[in-house]
Design a protein around this motif. Structure first.
Motif, PDB file in Angstrom:
ATOM      1  N   ASN A 113      30.686 -75.871  11.282  1.00 23.24           N
ATOM      2  CA  ASN A 113      29.453 -75.932  12.089  1.00 23.24           C
ATOM      3  C   ASN A 113      28.495 -74.804  11.744  1.00 23.24           C
ATOM      4  N   PHE A 114      28.358 -74.529  10.476  1.00 20.69           N
ATOM      5  CA  PHE A 114      27.531 -73.400  10.052  1.00 20.69           C
ATOM      6  C   PHE A 114      26.662 -73.842   8.871  1.00 20.69           C
ATOM      7  N   VAL A 115      25.362 -73.909   9.100  1.00 18.05           N
ATOM      8  CA  VAL A 115      24.458 -74.284   8.019  1.00 18.05           C
ATOM      9  C   VAL A 115      23.852 -72.999   7.462  1.00 18.05           C
ATOM     10  N   VAL A 116      24.328 -72.603   6.286  1.00 20.08           N
ATOM     11  CA  VAL A 116      23.841 -71.356   5.698  1.00 20.08           C
ATOM     12  C   VAL A 116      22.349 -71.499   5.408  1.00 20.08           C
ATOM     13  N   GLY A 117      21.604 -70.480   5.778  1.00 15.26           N
ATOM     14  CA  GLY A 117      20.146 -70.551   5.621  1.00 15.26           C
ATOM     15  C   GLY A 117      19.487 -70.952   6.928  1.00 15.26           C
ATOM     16  N   ARG A 118      20.263 -71.582   7.802  1.00  7.75           N
ATOM     17  CA  ARG A 118      19.724 -72.020   9.094  1.00  7.75           C
ATOM     18  C   ARG A 118      20.404 -71.281  10.245  1.00  7.75           C
ATOM     19  N   THR A 119      21.706 -71.511  10.401  1.00  9.66           N
ATOM     20  CA  THR A 119      22.437 -70.843  11.477  1.00  9.66           C
ATOM     21  C   THR A 119      22.268 -69.330  11.314  1.00  9.66           C
ATOM     22  N   ALA A 120      22.407 -68.881  10.081  1.00 13.95           N
ATOM     23  CA  ALA A 120      22.087 -67.493   9.733  1.00 13.95           C
ATOM     24  C   ALA A 120      21.414 -67.546   8.374  1.00 13.95           C
ATOM     25  N   SER A 121      20.494 -66.625   8.157  1.00 15.75           N
ATOM     26  CA  SER A 121      19.776 -66.625   6.885  1.00 15.75           C
ATOM     27  C   SER A 121      20.628 -65.953   5.813  1.00 15.75           C
ATOM     28  N   PHE A 122      20.221 -66.128   4.563  1.00 15.44           N
ATOM     29  CA  PHE A 122      20.919 -65.443   3.478  1.00 15.44           C
ATOM     30  C   PHE A 122      20.834 -63.932   3.671  1.00 15.44           C
ATOM     31  N   ASP A 123      19.687 -63.460   4.168  1.00 15.70           N
ATOM     32  CA  ASP A 123      19.556 -62.024   4.410  1.00 15.70           C
ATOM     33  C   ASP A 123      20.547 -61.549   5.470  1.00 15.70           C
ATOM     34  N   ASP A 124      20.711 -62.376   6.521  1.00 19.00           N
ATOM     35  CA  ASP A 124      21.694 -62.024   7.554  1.00 19.00           C
ATOM     36  C   ASP A 124      23.081 -61.885   6.925  1.00 19.00           C
ATOM     37  N   LEU A 125      23.415 -62.822   6.040  1.00 15.06           N
ATOM     38  CA  LEU A 125      24.748 -62.803   5.432  1.00 15.06           C
ATOM     39  C   LEU A 125      24.896 -61.614   4.488  1.00 15.06           C
ATOM     40  N   LYS A 126      23.830 -61.290   3.786  1.00 10.80           N
ATOM     41  CA  LYS A 126      23.892 -60.110   2.913  1.00 10.80           C
ATOM     42  C   LYS A 126      24.128 -58.862   3.756  1.00 10.80           C
ATOM     43  N   GLU A 127      23.464 -58.825   4.922  1.00 13.14           N
ATOM     44  CA  GLU A 127      23.652 -57.693   5.824  1.00 13.14           C
ATOM     45  C   GLU A 127      25.104 -57.602   6.290  1.00 13.14           C
ATOM     46  N   LEU A 128      25.746 -58.761   6.418  1.00 11.11           N
ATOM     47  CA  LEU A 128      27.156 -58.788   6.811  1.00 11.11           C
ATOM     48  C   LEU A 128      28.076 -58.424   5.639  1.00 11.11           C
ATOM     49  N   GLY A 129      27.480 -58.170   4.487  1.00 13.95           N
ATOM     50  CA  GLY A 129      28.274 -57.680   3.363  1.00 13.95           C
ATOM     51  C   GLY A 129      28.554 -58.670   2.252  1.00 13.95           C
ATOM     52  N   TYR A 130      28.052 -59.901   2.389  1.00 17.42           N
ATOM     53  CA  TYR A 130      28.295 -60.877   1.315  1.00 17.42           C
ATOM     54  C   TYR A 130      27.457 -60.500   0.095  1.00 17.42           C
ATOM     55  N   GLU A 131      28.126 -60.327  -1.029  1.00  9.70           N
ATOM     56  CA  GLU A 131      27.424 -59.865  -2.226  1.00  9.70           C
ATOM     57  C   GLU A 131      27.004 -61.000  -3.144  1.00  9.70           C
ATOM     58  N   CYS A 132      27.776 -62.066  -3.137  1.00  9.29           N
ATOM     59  CA  CYS A 132      27.481 -63.183  -4.018  1.00  9.29           C
ATOM     60  C   CYS A 132      27.740 -64.490  -3.286  1.00  9.29           C
ATOM     61  N   VAL A 166      34.298 -69.711   3.372  1.00 10.47           N
ATOM     62  CA  VAL A 166      33.701 -71.003   3.042  1.00 10.47           C
ATOM     63  C   VAL A 166      32.947 -71.498   4.276  1.00 10.47           C
ATOM     64  N   PHE A 167      31.658 -71.744   4.119  1.00  5.12           N
ATOM     65  CA  PHE A 167      30.832 -72.221   5.231  1.00  5.12           C
ATOM     66  C   PHE A 167      30.608 -73.725   5.129  1.00  5.12           C
ATOM     67  N   GLU A 168      30.811 -74.431   6.217  1.00  7.97           N
ATOM     68  CA  GLU A 168      30.666 -75.893   6.229  1.00  7.97           C
ATOM     69  C   GLU A 168      29.741 -76.302   7.376  1.00  7.97           C
ATOM     70  N   ALA A 169      28.814 -77.202   7.079  1.00  4.55           N
ATOM     71  CA  ALA A 169      27.868 -77.650   8.107  1.00  4.55           C
ATOM     72  C   ALA A 169      28.513 -78.623   9.096  1.00  4.55           C
ATOM     73  N   LEU A 170      29.416 -79.451   8.619  1.00  2.49           N
ATOM     74  CA  LEU A 170      30.041 -80.457   9.488  1.00  2.49           C
ATOM     75  C   LEU A 170      31.154 -79.835  10.336  1.00  2.49           C
TER      76      LEU A 170
END
Lengths: 271, 499
Positions: B241-260, B199-203
């Motif tokens: 402290n992680f803004v998905v799409g900013r801190t790391a892109s969706f592509d970065d996360l897919k590369e880390l193995g996140y499928e959905c 679970v990623f949270e920006a705050l």
């Protein structure tokens, strides 16, 4: 965690930190900012990312000690951790080939201006930079700016270095001398207001980066709202850069004082 | 073949202990019991602190007696009213039988946040309104919400917190974006199914609106933390402290193995009315006010974050957030805490309980009034609000009577703080990072309402980013449905790969 790997005092009240933040170092773009927090009772404070080193996995932040929270940050040393650090936030600067770009930096605003000057130069622009400070000791990043500028003009309020006068005086001289295609101004709100008035007179498209009050920095609270072209915008998600000629600076100047009473009180208590 | 939810309910209902319990008390005795009254801290006492929870909860005796009102219907309609489809009669009967820990375990089969839902769900509009007592007998329904809270609290206080069963790991990584109720509910279900969930949270705090929005006097943070701890113990990972799409892109996360991905990033952007003076100092959104107090603890001396403490505070709006803000102002020392709402009391979207509590605490209601301008003092701080008095006209699209201005009926209130709580718009941060994601004209994410799948197959969404502003439990229902359908999607995808 976000460890401080380097600390350097740039002037009496201005400190440069190089902080471990590998993902942000990789993803940040000129114009982006971070929000950080010191200690479990700390305030969330926005700071523009000045530079980054992807290989080292670090970002550079420059902070002026103006209150309780920035004071806490300035007290940290190499090896200390920043409790919370999130970013990159805000829209990135629109970097493009404009021709001649006039970059105006005032005080600690020179720090957020730096990555834009670098990017504008790399994009093939002729960059003329005017740096302004109250006096010689308060001038920061002059060497770094020279590296990416075709010309640097330094202005000081007291004439202790460069030329005596305000940033707008140096800017107007350039505008009168040659064709300026675009201008970017970052500094205290009052300075940006007068830069905007100047370039409006000469019809030069101008961007400014606003340093409004923020809490979350992700579009949630609206503390950072500012009137742009008659519409309310959120600096954190719609900005921080806006068309300078459309900003209601007088309102913004007032809004910067929203917590002045509370902040003065806090500062006095912590003394 | 797996059992359907109904078959499972019937199987549980047919168990010997349930049958015996049903027969142990005649229905005519059950229906003659009065609905339990929640013990509350007296208004004059509770307004002294932001941290005093208003509702005290039920004692075991109260809970058992209330649970014995439930008739354990053959076709329980209450479940239909629950967005996460809790087997309500089963947990209620566990309470009647004194098996309090079993009651809590039952809740956890369906809900990742029972102690939260027992406090903030609008049960009166959901399960309780569907209760046989309310439907067929015109009597007060079984206090399902109070009982839910009782079971969850009992388990927590007993120290015997049970971790729900988790399937063996399937090695598939999924991510939830945002850590509010939608994402937590999603994460709870996916971890049970064997996924690796982050679970990623920006705050800097996990919990979303449960932490920054809902005040301590309604939902203590310590309660939320226990539910979060449960999820952690089940194996859910949290990244702050992680803004998905900013801190790391969706592509970065897919590369880390996140499928959905499940997007539960909430409705961030506060709405304003766009009236003159709204950007004066001393006028702020309820999000800002509540975030400063709830998330940043700005009301406490040792916090570095400031908050404006008004003496005459006007809160604009009629929803739960408006109630939270005005009641917070009262606790932070407002001499006058005023609520300005453009319709009448009957149309207020806030829970009846919140309105009642606010009234008991001395909140002044200015109904049928709409702010048209804020006026400043010499310092540029807000000093007055101009109000247009309203009357009710014909019903509008929402079925509520539309407020219309009474010509010439304009007056002013002296104020030193105004808090605007008229709703929120979806947070643009995540959608802005995802090209190809289809949005609605309200800037919410378009999803298949059955499956919660977006126009990009590996992206599901739920909660306020889809609904534009709803309740904790509806968000949780979305999270559950998204989890079930993401599981189906991923199972099929992986079966194809193998096949």
């Amino acid at each position: 965690m976000n460890k401080i790997v380097e600390k350097k005092q740039l002037s009496e009240n201005v400190v440069k930190f190089v902080v471990e933040a590998p993902m942000i170092a990789k993803s940040r773009k000129p114009g982006n900012f971070v929000i950080l927090r010191i200690g479990s009772k700390g305030e969330r404070i926005p700071l523009t990312i000045v530079d980054s080193d992807i290989e080292r996995g670090t970002i550079t932040l420059i902070v002026q000690n103006v209150g309780v929270s920035s004071g806490k940050l300035c007290q940290l040393n190499e090896g200390d951790e920043i409790t919370d650090l999130v970013g990159p936030l805000g829209k990135a600067t629109h970097i493009h080939q404009a021709g001649t770009v006039l970059a105006l930096g005032g005080g600690v605003g020179i720090a957020p201006l730096y990555p834009i000057v670098e990017a504008m130069k790399k994009a093939g622009n002729r960059v003329i930079t005017v740096l302004a400070a109250r006096n010689k000791d308060l001038l920061i990043l002059e060497e770094e700016m020279r590296q990416w500028s075709d010309e640097v003009i330094v202005m000081t309020d007291d004439g202790s270095y460069g030329r005596k006068g305000l940033v707008t005086e140096g800017a107007e001289e350039v505008i009168k001398r040659e064709k300026v295609d675009e201008c970017i101004a970052i500094g205290p709100a009052i300075m940006m207001k007068f830069c905007a008035l100047l370039t409006k007179k000469y019809d030069i498209p101008t961007q400014v980066s606003l340093n409004t009050i923020m809490v979350d920095g992700t579009g949630m609270c609206g503390a950072c709202r500012v009137t742009v072209n008659g519409e309310t915008k959120f600096t954190c998600v719609d900005g921080p850069e806006f068309n300078a000629h459309q900003i209601d600076f007088d309102e913004m100047l007032k809004r910067l004082q929203a917590y002045k009473r509370e902040e003065d009180q806090a500062r006095n208590e912590k003394k | 073949m797996e059992m359907t939810a109904q078959e499972k309910q019937q199987q549980e209902r047919n168990k010997e202990w349930r049958d015996e319990l049903r027969k142990s008390v005649p229905n005519k005795d059950r229906v003659s019991i009065e609905r339990v009254k929640m013990t509350e801290v007296a208004p004059e006492e509770r307004i002294k602190s932001q941290n005093i929870e208003v509702n005290c909860g039920l004692t075991p005796e109260q809970a058992q007696r209330e649970a014995s009102r439930c008739l354990d219907c053959a076709n329980p309609t209450c479940i239909e009213g629950c967005p996460v489809s809790i087997d309500i009669p089963r947990f209620v009967k566990c309470i009647e039988a004194g098996k309090f820990l079993d009651a809590a375990a039952t809740l956890k089969e369906f809900s990742a946040l029972p102690a939260v839902c027992g406090r903030v769900c609008p049960q009166e509009k959901q399960c309780e309104i569907k209760c046989f007592y309310a439907q067929k007998m015109k009597k007060d329904p079984v206090a399902i919400g109070y009982l839910e809270r009782f079971a969850a609290d009992y388990e927590r206080e007993s120290g015997k917190i049970q971790i729900p069963e988790v399937a063996s790991k399937n090695g598939i990584k999924v991510a939830a974006i945002g850590s509010g109720p939608a994402s937590l509910s999603f994460a709870g279900d996916m971890i049970k199914l064997g996924y690796e969930v982050t679970v990623f949270e920006a705050l800097h705090e996990i919990g979303g609106v449960l932490k920054y929005g809902i005040p301590e006097f309604r939902l203590p943070n310590s309660i939320v933390d226990v539910e979060l701890e449960n999820l952690k113990n089940m194996g859910v990972r949290f990244e702050k402290n992680f803004v998905v799409g900013r801190t790391a892109s969706f592509d970065d996360l897919k590369e880390l193995g996140y499928e959905c991905f499940f997007i539960g990033s909430g409705a961030g952007l506060p709405n304003f009315m766009n009236i003159p003076g709204e950007n004066l100092n001393g006028v702020m959104s309820s999000n800002e006010y509540l975030t400063r107090v709830n998330l940043m603890a700005a009301n406490q001396d040792d916090s570095d974050t400031p908050v404006l403490l008004g003496k005459r505070v006007a809160v604009v709006g009629g929803g739960n957030t408006a109630m939270d803000a005005v009641r917070t102002a009262k606790r932070l020392g407002a001499e006058k805490a005023m609520l300005i709402y453009r319709r009448s009391r009957e149309e207020m979207p806030a829970r009846v309980e919140e309105v009642k509590h606010a009234e008991e605490e001395g909140v002044e209601f200015h109904n049928l009034a709409n702010p048209i301008e804020y006026l400043a003092d010499d310092d540029g701080r807000v000093a007055k609000v101009r109000l247009q008095r309203m009357k009710l006209g014909e019903p509008d699209a929402s079925g509520r009577r539309r407020p219309v201005p009474i010509e010439g009926a304009i007056d002013e209130l002296d104020i030193d703080l105004a808090i605007v709580a008229i709703g929120v718009s979806p947070n643009p941060l995540i959608p802005a990072c995802l090209s190809g994601l289809k949005m609605t004209r309200w800037h919410t994410i378009e999803v298949n309402e059955e499956t919660m799948q977006s126009t990009i197959p590996e992206f599901f969404a739920g909660g306020d980013i889809v609904r534009g502003g709803a309740t904790v439990i509806l968000a949780m229902g979305d999270g559950r449905r998204a989890a079930a359908n993401m599981h189906k999607y991923l199972s099929e995808k992986h079966a194809e790969k193998k096949g």
